[in-house]
Design a protein around this motif. Structure first.
Motif, PDB file in Angstrom:
ATOM      1  N   HIS A 288     -30.677 -30.989 -19.413  1.00  0.00           N
ATOM      2  CA  HIS A 288     -31.241 -32.325 -20.038  1.00  0.00           C
ATOM      3  C   HIS A 288     -31.890 -32.003 -21.604  1.00  0.00           C
ATOM      4  CE1 HIS A 288     -35.088 -31.026 -21.906  1.00  0.00           C
ATOM      5  NE2 HIS A 288     -35.201 -29.677 -21.274  1.00  0.00           N
ATOM      6  N   SER A 289     -31.355 -33.829 -21.076  1.00  0.00           N
ATOM      7  CA  SER A 289     -31.222 -34.258 -22.868  1.00  0.00           C
ATOM      8  C   SER A 289     -32.043 -34.481 -23.682  1.00  0.00           C
ATOM      9  CB  SER A 289     -30.508 -35.617 -22.746  1.00  0.00           C
ATOM     10  OG  SER A 289     -31.259 -36.997 -22.154  1.00  0.00           O
ATOM     11  N   GLY A 290     -33.479 -34.045 -23.456  1.00  0.00           N
ATOM     12  CA  GLY A 290     -34.584 -33.895 -24.282  1.00  0.00           C
ATOM     13  C   GLY A 290     -35.220 -35.344 -24.016  1.00  0.00           C
ATOM     14  N   ALA A 291     -35.302 -35.522 -25.662  1.00  0.00           N
ATOM     15  CA  ALA A 291     -35.719 -36.982 -25.741  1.00  0.00           C
ATOM     16  C   ALA A 291     -34.419 -38.145 -26.603  1.00  0.00           C
ATOM     17  CB  ALA A 291     -37.373 -36.963 -26.759  1.00  0.00           C
ATOM     18  N   GLY A 292     -33.988 -37.045 -26.870  1.00  0.00           N
ATOM     19  CA  GLY A 292     -32.456 -38.225 -27.130  1.00  0.00           C
ATOM     20  C   GLY A 292     -31.194 -38.834 -25.942  1.00  0.00           C
ATOM     21  N   ASN A 293     -29.966 -38.775 -26.983  1.00  0.00           N
ATOM     22  CA  ASN A 293     -29.091 -39.498 -25.568  1.00  0.00           C
ATOM     23  C   ASN A 293     -28.330 -38.747 -25.453  1.00  0.00           C
ATOM     24  OD1 ASN A 293     -30.125 -42.186 -26.060  1.00  0.00           O
ATOM     25  ND2 ASN A 293     -29.945 -42.816 -27.702  1.00  0.00           N
ATOM     26  N   ILE A 294     -27.407 -38.854 -24.583  1.00  0.00           N
ATOM     27  CA  ILE A 294     -26.077 -38.130 -24.301  1.00  0.00           C
ATOM     28  C   ILE A 294     -24.917 -38.684 -23.571  1.00  0.00           C
ATOM     29  CG2 ILE A 294     -26.823 -38.193 -21.290  1.00  0.00           C
ATOM     30  CD1 ILE A 294     -26.615 -35.594 -21.492  1.00  0.00           C
ATOM     31  N   ASN A 295     -23.832 -38.219 -24.373  1.00  0.00           N
ATOM     32  CA  ASN A 295     -22.508 -38.531 -23.991  1.00  0.00           C
ATOM     33  C   ASN A 295     -22.044 -38.154 -22.705  1.00  0.00           C
ATOM     34  OD1 ASN A 295     -19.958 -39.734 -24.955  1.00  0.00           O
ATOM     35  ND2 ASN A 295     -19.353 -39.595 -26.557  1.00  0.00           N
ATOM     36  N   VAL A 327     -26.755 -29.320 -24.587  1.00  0.00           N
ATOM     37  CA  VAL A 327     -28.011 -29.636 -23.836  1.00  0.00           C
ATOM     38  C   VAL A 327     -29.086 -28.607 -23.168  1.00  0.00           C
ATOM     39  CG1 VAL A 327     -27.981 -30.659 -20.841  1.00  0.00           C
ATOM     40  CG2 VAL A 327     -25.967 -30.631 -22.309  1.00  0.00           C
ATOM     41  N   HIS A 328     -30.736 -29.186 -23.729  1.00  0.00           N
ATOM     42  CA  HIS A 328     -31.221 -28.250 -23.141  1.00  0.00           C
ATOM     43  C   HIS A 328     -31.329 -27.847 -21.750  1.00  0.00           C
ATOM     44  CE1 HIS A 328     -33.575 -30.434 -26.829  1.00  0.00           C
ATOM     45  NE2 HIS A 328     -32.776 -31.684 -26.335  1.00  0.00           N
ATOM     46  N   VAL A 329     -31.107 -26.414 -21.570  1.00  0.00           N
ATOM     47  CA  VAL A 329     -31.787 -25.800 -20.628  1.00  0.00           C
ATOM     48  C   VAL A 329     -32.837 -25.440 -20.283  1.00  0.00           C
ATOM     49  CG1 VAL A 329     -30.460 -24.488 -18.243  1.00  0.00           C
ATOM     50  CG2 VAL A 329     -28.716 -25.232 -19.916  1.00  0.00           C
ATOM     51  N   ASP A 330     -33.654 -25.165 -19.186  1.00  0.00           N
ATOM     52  CA  ASP A 330     -35.054 -24.358 -19.550  1.00  0.00           C
ATOM     53  C   ASP A 330     -35.507 -24.435 -18.109  1.00  0.00           C
ATOM     54  OD1 ASP A 330     -35.629 -25.181 -22.342  1.00  0.00           O
ATOM     55  OD2 ASP A 330     -36.228 -27.031 -21.758  1.00  0.00           O
ATOM     56  N   SER A 331     -35.931 -23.655 -17.884  1.00  0.00           N
ATOM     57  CA  SER A 331     -36.701 -23.007 -17.125  1.00  0.00           C
ATOM     58  C   SER A 331     -38.496 -23.625 -16.890  1.00  0.00           C
ATOM     59  CB  SER A 331     -37.039 -21.478 -16.624  1.00  0.00           C
ATOM     60  OG  SER A 331     -37.823 -21.112 -18.067  1.00  0.00           O
ATOM     61  N   TRP A 332     -39.240 -23.049 -15.619  1.00  0.00           N
ATOM     62  CA  TRP A 332     -39.912 -23.870 -15.655  1.00  0.00           C
ATOM     63  C   TRP A 332     -41.234 -23.076 -16.635  1.00  0.00           C
ATOM     64  CZ3 TRP A 332     -45.326 -22.744 -15.885  1.00  0.00           C
ATOM     65  CH2 TRP A 332     -46.341 -23.905 -15.028  1.00  0.00           C
ATOM     66  N   ALA A 333     -41.025 -22.122 -17.342  1.00  0.00           N
ATOM     67  CA  ALA A 333     -41.681 -21.550 -17.914  1.00  0.00           C
ATOM     68  C   ALA A 333     -41.791 -21.570 -19.598  1.00  0.00           C
ATOM     69  CB  ALA A 333     -41.484 -19.894 -18.088  1.00  0.00           C
ATOM     70  N   SER A 334     -40.638 -22.087 -19.816  1.00  0.00           N
ATOM     71  CA  SER A 334     -39.963 -22.451 -21.618  1.00  0.00           C
ATOM     72  C   SER A 334     -40.087 -24.647 -21.820  1.00  0.00           C
ATOM     73  CB  SER A 334     -38.567 -22.405 -21.261  1.00  0.00           C
ATOM     74  OG  SER A 334     -37.797 -22.803 -20.418  1.00  0.00           O
ATOM     75  N   ALA A 335     -39.828 -24.937 -20.518  1.00  0.00           N
ATOM     76  CA  ALA A 335     -40.480 -26.798 -20.269  1.00  0.00           C
ATOM     77  C   ALA A 335     -41.758 -27.008 -20.811  1.00  0.00           C
ATOM     78  CB  ALA A 335     -39.737 -26.945 -18.729  1.00  0.00           C
ATOM     79  N   TRP A 336     -42.305 -25.901 -20.530  1.00  0.00           N
ATOM     80  CA  TRP A 336     -43.897 -26.531 -20.718  1.00  0.00           C
ATOM     81  C   TRP A 336     -44.157 -26.723 -22.644  1.00  0.00           C
ATOM     82  CZ3 TRP A 336     -47.146 -24.155 -24.614  1.00  0.00           C
ATOM     83  CH2 TRP A 336     -46.852 -22.917 -24.626  1.00  0.00           C
ATOM     84  N   LEU A 337     -43.626 -25.860 -23.033  1.00  0.00           N
ATOM     85  CA  LEU A 337     -43.144 -25.988 -24.858  1.00  0.00           C
ATOM     86  C   LEU A 337     -42.897 -27.134 -24.761  1.00  0.00           C
ATOM     87  CD1 LEU A 337     -44.211 -24.735 -27.251  1.00  0.00           C
ATOM     88  CD2 LEU A 337     -42.063 -23.735 -27.379  1.00  0.00           C
ATOM     89  N   ASP A 338     -41.947 -27.752 -24.822  1.00  0.00           N
ATOM     90  CA  ASP A 338     -41.720 -29.430 -24.935  1.00  0.00           C
ATOM     91  C   ASP A 338     -41.819 -30.250 -24.614  1.00  0.00           C
ATOM     92  OD1 ASP A 338     -38.892 -28.477 -25.382  1.00  0.00           O
ATOM     93  OD2 ASP A 338     -37.823 -28.264 -24.028  1.00  0.00           O
ATOM     94  N   VAL A 339     -42.927 -30.111 -22.839  1.00  0.00           N
ATOM     95  CA  VAL A 339     -44.314 -31.252 -22.592  1.00  0.00           C
ATOM     96  C   VAL A 339     -45.712 -31.085 -23.754  1.00  0.00           C
ATOM     97  CG1 VAL A 339     -45.764 -31.510 -20.843  1.00  0.00           C
ATOM     98  CG2 VAL A 339     -43.382 -30.607 -20.399  1.00  0.00           C
ATOM     99  N   LEU A 340     -45.730 -29.985 -24.706  1.00  0.00           N
ATOM    100  CA  LEU A 340     -47.028 -29.617 -25.300  1.00  0.00           C
ATOM    101  C   LEU A 340     -46.638 -30.348 -26.812  1.00  0.00           C
ATOM    102  CD1 LEU A 340     -49.258 -28.211 -26.116  1.00  0.00           C
ATOM    103  CD2 LEU A 340     -48.678 -26.147 -26.679  1.00  0.00           C
TER     104      LEU A 340
END
Length: 400
Positions: A288-295, A327-340
């Motif tokens: 995903h692109s996180g909280a930013g844009n993507i080209n 590009v951000h690549v996360d598993s479910w276990a690592s995605a929680w940090l971005d959510v936090l």
């Protein structure tokens, strides 16, 4: 005599009969082993399919009355901001379909070279009621019909069918039905426009067909209003929660796994715990692109997959190449940090100092209470002294 006979029978059984029985059982098991193996159902190998879901700006959208009305309102303004939006809309209408076409051609070549099937969905195909599937074994394109999907009452979504949840669901279910159950791994790439809570939306979400919308649009442009969008300009499409719900339903029905899901849209990261817990267990990695844009033009699949050797882990290589392109690549276990982190950023700054403020208030009250107790204790101890002084004064007057 009887005891001797019983002892002989026991020894004969232990030395001859029992070993013979064990040997016979072993021979029978060995003889039946091939038959047993033959009767066991073979575990099917999982088929890898890449689904490219290109929600491009369609010709129907650009030629629609709503689109032209929006451009007319924007061009009637002398605000630089309005001119910039017009330029952005025109560029998107020209380049987005070209980007999707480039991606499809690159993925076709890589599908044949690396040996995975490729399913292709675009808005142009959706208007024809079909999609394409390229088989790696033959390198040939097969055309399949999409299920009949009822028309929508939305002016916006009518010209961008792939932004509708019904189409994404139909696309994934149709592809899954072509393969045996519990034997399909889908790498899903959804290329579209996105937002904070939406993952697939059309470029234009303003519905100027509603009463007073055109006039309100002009007023917003002239006042440089950046507030919350009105009802006629609310984002329409597939929300992030609906996106995961569709993937979960497909997994539940056909046993499909998603080793990699790439949401190729702006602000496509998982941004809430509600969304995080909606991600199905069948999804392994989320790009995903996180909280930013993507080209999208910087993500050339011919280069992202071009260095992968046939027979190797092309899915893992694709994920690694996406990370190399920011590009951000996360598993479910690592995605929680971005959510936090997103959750912490949404908390007012004063809330972080609340514990310190509470401690200061508690300390101040404790200090005041301690001072008051000290004064009360001091006044009680001084009373006998004052009384004694008074008695002494009375005594001296009596003596006089």
């Amino acid at each position: 005599m009887f005891n001797a006979t019983a002892e002989f029978a026991r020894r004969w059984t232990a030395r001859i009969v029992l070993p013979g029985v064990f040997l016979a059982c072993a021979i029978l098991l060995f003889a039946q082993a091939p038959a047993i193996a033959k009767d066991e159902p073979a575990v099917p190998s999982r088929k890898q399919v890449l689904v490219y879901y290109g929600d491009e700006t369609s010709t129907q959208a650009v030629q629609s009355e709503n689109y032209q009305a929006l451009l007319e309102v924007l061009r009637s303004s002398d605000k630089p901001r309005a001119a910039a939006v017009v330029e952005s809309l025109v560029a998107d209408a020209e380049t987005f379909p070209l980007l999707v076409e480039r991606d499809i051609e690159a993925l076709k070549d890589q599908a044949v070279r690396l040996g995975f099937d490729l399913a292709i969905f675009t808005n142009a195909m959706a208007f024809e009621g079909e999609y394409q599937l390229f088989r790696a074994e033959t390198g040939a394109a097969e055309t399949y019909d999409l299920p009949d999907i009822p028309p929508t009452s939305s002016t916006i979504l009518a010209t961008s069918p792939l932004s509708r949840p019904e189409y994404l669901r139909a696309a994934l279910l149709s592809v899954s039905a072509l393969y045996p159950p519990d034997a399909l791994d889908i790498v899903l790439i959804t290329n579209s426009h996105g937002g904070r809570d939406m993952v697939l939306i059309p470029r234009v979400n303003a519905d100027l067909s509603q009463s007073g919308a055109a006039l309100a649009m002009r007023e917003m442009i002239e006042s440089d209003d950046n507030g919350a969008p009105p009802a006629w300009a609310q984002p329409q499409g597939i929300s992030k929660l609906a996106y995961w719900k569709i993937l979960a339903d497909v997994s539940a029905k056909y046993g499909v796994r998603f080793p990699l899901v790439f949401r190729e849209t702006c602000v496509s990261g998982v941004r809430s715990f509600a969304e995080l817990f909606a991600v199905p267990g069948s999804v392994s990695l989320i790009a995903h692109s996180g909280a930013g844009n993507i080209n999208g033009w910087e993500l050339d699949y011919a280069k992202l997959l071009g260095t992968v050797a046939p027979g190797s882990d092309w899915i893992g290589s694709l994920a690694a190449s996406l990370e190399d392109h920011d590009v951000h690549v996360d598993s479910w276990a690592s995605a929680w940090l971005d959510v936090l982190i997103v959750g912490l950023r949404s908390i007012p700054i004063i809330a972080f100092f609340a514990p310190l403020l509470l401690w200061v208030v508690w300390f101040g009250l404790r200090w005041i209470y301690g001072r008051r107790q000290s004064r009360q204790a001091g006044g009680y101890q001084g009373a006998p002294h004052l009384a004694g002084s008074a008695n002494n004064r009375r005594g001296r007057r009596s003596s006089a």
